[in-house]
Design an enzyme around this catalytic site. Structure first.
Site, PDB file in Angstrom:
ATOM      1  N   ARG A  23      47.734  21.987  61.975  1.00 29.42           N
ATOM      2  CA  ARG A  23      46.818  22.178  63.104  1.00 29.42           C
ATOM      3  C   ARG A  23      47.101  21.186  64.223  1.00 29.42           C
ATOM      4  O   ARG A  23      46.999  21.537  65.399  1.00 29.42           O
ATOM      5  CB  ARG A  23      45.377  22.104  62.608  1.00 29.42           C
TER       6      ARG A  23
ATOM      7  N   TYR B 247      46.069  31.360  66.150  1.00 31.00           N
ATOM      8  CA  TYR B 247      46.506  31.181  64.761  1.00 31.00           C
ATOM      9  C   TYR B 247      46.205  29.782  64.231  1.00 31.00           C
ATOM     10  O   TYR B 247      45.746  28.914  64.958  1.00 31.00           O
ATOM     11  CB  TYR B 247      47.962  31.576  64.547  1.00 31.00           C
ATOM     12  N   GLU B 248      46.442  29.619  62.908  1.00 26.10           N
ATOM     13  CA  GLU B 248      46.035  28.409  62.174  1.00 26.10           C
ATOM     14  C   GLU B 248      44.532  28.164  62.278  1.00 26.10           C
ATOM     15  O   GLU B 248      44.071  27.022  62.310  1.00 26.10           O
ATOM     16  CB  GLU B 248      46.813  27.180  62.659  1.00 26.10           C
ATOM     17  N   GLY B 249      43.767  29.239  62.365  1.00 27.11           N
ATOM     18  CA  GLY B 249      42.317  29.134  62.534  1.00 27.11           C
ATOM     19  C   GLY B 249      41.984  29.194  64.011  1.00 27.11           C
ATOM     20  O   GLY B 249      42.362  28.298  64.774  1.00 27.11           O
TER      21      GLY B 249
ATOM     22  N   GLN C 241      37.704  26.472  64.628  1.00 33.27           N
ATOM     23  CA  GLN C 241      37.875  25.018  64.679  1.00 33.27           C
ATOM     24  C   GLN C 241      36.592  24.330  65.155  1.00 33.27           C
ATOM     25  O   GLN C 241      36.170  23.299  64.609  1.00 33.27           O
ATOM     26  CB  GLN C 241      39.026  24.646  65.620  1.00 33.27           C
TER      27      GLN C 241
END
Length: 596
Positions: free
Chosen positions: A297, A441-443, A448
């Site tokens: 992240r 992406y990646e959350g 977040q």
């Protein structure tokens, strides 16, 4: 279109002068003898050359041609395979890897600068080593000794690549409902069956093997996220002597047609009883995944930063060359028909916004990387716990705020070009398209923000936040009585006090209404982000104030003043939005969201 130039001068300033990296590295037991300033300089210089001379020149063609799929085989964009070989032959692929298995063991404070250069030069390419590094982190932390010895050396060398297979067509954020199954075999392996989507570089021809880390559930797994396990599933099976065996029963069903990062292959991966091996404990797959999440992240935040830097470089060059109208105060180029657009206040506002966000983000990403290094390399348990708590708090900000700022920065860069920013020729529109994915992406950034507000602030009643508050207050106290510092310290102090009050307000409101956490989360993260960058800009300005003469330091102080006077005040409106509460979000009945 400007040629990408690695921002080495600013990186050296952040590393050596702001964070005094040599002192940090020498203080960490796990880094003793591994890195020094001379080694770091050599790595930065070499990466800068590869980024500007090898990766940047193929970025545009990668976007226009892209990776191609044919009957399950993916061919990387033109020039990518050759660039990959150059990259791995330089030893950069295993830069942060475990030295016991062929990695170089470099700290994240240094590796982060390398990542920024690679991402800034060519984000589509940069995703390949980024995904390999993430896979290596999980294998190194959770894999058996046999798996480490069998896979890590070739992953670090770049002979093999890595991929992370999490998402399914029906399961994105809610991984607890994944359907991919892993059936145990008598020899300790598992047969993995299912479909994964959005798998970055899940198939390509740059490396001879691809090692997938796949989330799946065993037959008797508990429902929900507690039943997830992680499995290592190679494209080609690996024989006991390390040679490659037969093709595993898995394949790429298609690749996505995307808005941006078109040079990279985003794959649909199908597993049909593919052989895999458990990484870590059964039903503990999320723990294995989250081992790499702090790094990944932060890496996504650095992606956005890198592309925003490239957009800024492009915009500055254009603004100096493009002649339009006269300066408000009178002609600057009297012998020409018009002045360069950099003389106009609004153009300067856009360029300074880019510069302030980009350089502030570079400092903040290095600040977060510092805590990663302490958590990984210290031998002091109290320091490790402190660093882990800071990382839990700061990681969602690094991912979400830096990518939100990066998109705003790239849009400003596009706007500097006017109509030329909307067409392909000048390259600015690609940065906007590429950066957009970093918010997803990646959350997603909304997730977040929810993680920050719910898990990292409200859930522990602000305990993690108070560590950050103390860190900033210690910095403020260290400059007490320094009149020259007051123009930066006083607004930072006010922003921190506001953030502290707002944090407690949300904690209190959440006890009355569970919706307050989600209602506050995005704006709260932005208030936090602007305050955190104020901390970074105050640190940089006060270092630069002590230097005389050099234009670089004058530029730092001037940009800091711009940040404090023109960007930091945004937190006031955002704070008012948070205090507006959850009620306005739920006053409208669901059926009143009309579509026609």
């Amino acid at each position: 279109m400007a040629d990408y130039k690695a921002p080495l001068r600013d990186m050296r300033f952040v590393l050596n002068e702001v964070f005094e990296a040599d002192k940090l590295w020498s203080s960490l037991a796990g880094l003793q003898g591994a890195v020094d300033t001379e080694t770091a300089e050599a790595i930065l210089d070499e990466c800068g050359k590869i980024a500007s001379q090898v990766l940047a020149p193929i970025n545009r063609e990668g976007d226009e041609v892209g990776s191609t799929w044919n009957d399950g085989q993916v061919t990387a964009a033109p020039g990518f395979k050759e660039a990959y070989q150059t990259y791995v032959e330089a030893g950069l692929n295993g830069l942060g890897g475990n030295p016991d298995f062929g990695g170089m063991g470099m700290p994240k404070t240094l590796v982060g600068q390398v990542e920024e250069m690679i991402q800034g030069a060519n984000m589509s390419f940069g995703l390949a080593p980024m995904l390999t590094a993430g896979a290596c982190l999980s294998i190194n932390a959770h894999g058996s000794q046999e798996l480490k010895e069998k896979y890590l050396p070739n992953l670090y060398s770049g002979q093999w690549a890595g991929a992370m297979d999490l998402t399914e067509p029906h399961a994105g954020t809610d991984l607890g409902i994944i359907r991919t199954k892993a059936t145990p075999n008598a020899d300790g392996s598992f047969d993995v069956t299912g479909t994964k989507i959005f798998i970055t570089w899940g198939e390509h021809d740059m490396a001879e093997n691809i090692v997938h880390l796949v989330l799946a559930k065993t037959p008797d797994a508990p429902a929900g996220p507690k039943g997830i396990s992680m499995f290592l599933v190679p494209k080609f099976l690996v024989n006991d002597d390390g040679s490659l065996g037969e093709r595993n029963t898995m394949g790429c069903g298609s690749i996505e047609h995307k808005m941006g990062i078109k040079g990279s292959a985003t794959c649909v991966m199908n597993y049909d009883g593919a052989k895999g091996w458990l990484v870590g404990e059964e039903n503990k797959g999320l723990a294995a995944m989250f081992t790499m999440m702090n790094y990944e992240r932060l890496g996504v935040g650095i992606q956005g930063l890198g592309a925003a830097e490239a957009s800024y470089q492009n915009a500055v060059e254009y603004a100096r060359d493009r002649l339009q109208s006269r300066a408000p105060t009178g002609a600057v180029n009297k012998d020409k028909a018009a002045d360069p657009i950099i003389v106009h206040p609004d153009v300067r506002r856009m360029l300074l916004t880019q510069k302030a966000f980009t350089e502030g983000s570079r400092a903040f990403s290095t600040y977060v990387a510092k805590w990663l290094d302490i958590a990984k390399f210290t031998d002091n348990e109290d320091d490790r716990k402190h660093a882990d708590a800071m990382l839990a708090l700061l990681t969602p900000i690094a991912k979400a705020f830096l990518t939100d700022a990066a998109l705003e920065s790239a849009i400003a860069g596009q706007q500097v070009f006017g109509g030329h920013g909307f067409i392909r020729e000048w390259g600015q529109e690609q940065y906007v398209r590429d950066i957009r994915i970093t918010q997803i992406y990646e959350g997603t950034n909304g997730i977040q923000a929810l993680d920050l507000m719910g898990r990292k602030v409200v859930a522990n009643n602000g305990a993690f936040y108070r560590l950050f508050e103390q860190d900033v207050n210690d910095f403020i106290a260290s400059h007490e009585g320094n009149e020259a510092a007051s123009e930066f310290i006083e607004p930072l102090k006010a922003a921190l006090e506001n953030l502290t009050d707002l944090t407690q307000w949300v904690i209190d409101q959440a006890q009355k209404d569970a919706n307050e956490v989600g209602a506050a989360s995005v704006e709260y993260l932005h208030v936090f982000g602007y305050t955190a960058l104020a901390y970074m800009w105050a640190k940089m300005a006060l270092v630069a104030q002590g230097k005389d003469g050099e234009a670089f330091y004058k530029g730092k102080v001037a940009t800091s003043r711009f940040y404090f006077k023109r960007l930091l005040p945004r937190y006031i409106g955002l704070t008012a939005a948070v205090r507006g509460g959850a009620e306005p979000l739920f006053e409208l009945d669901d059926e009143l969201f009309e579509t026609a």
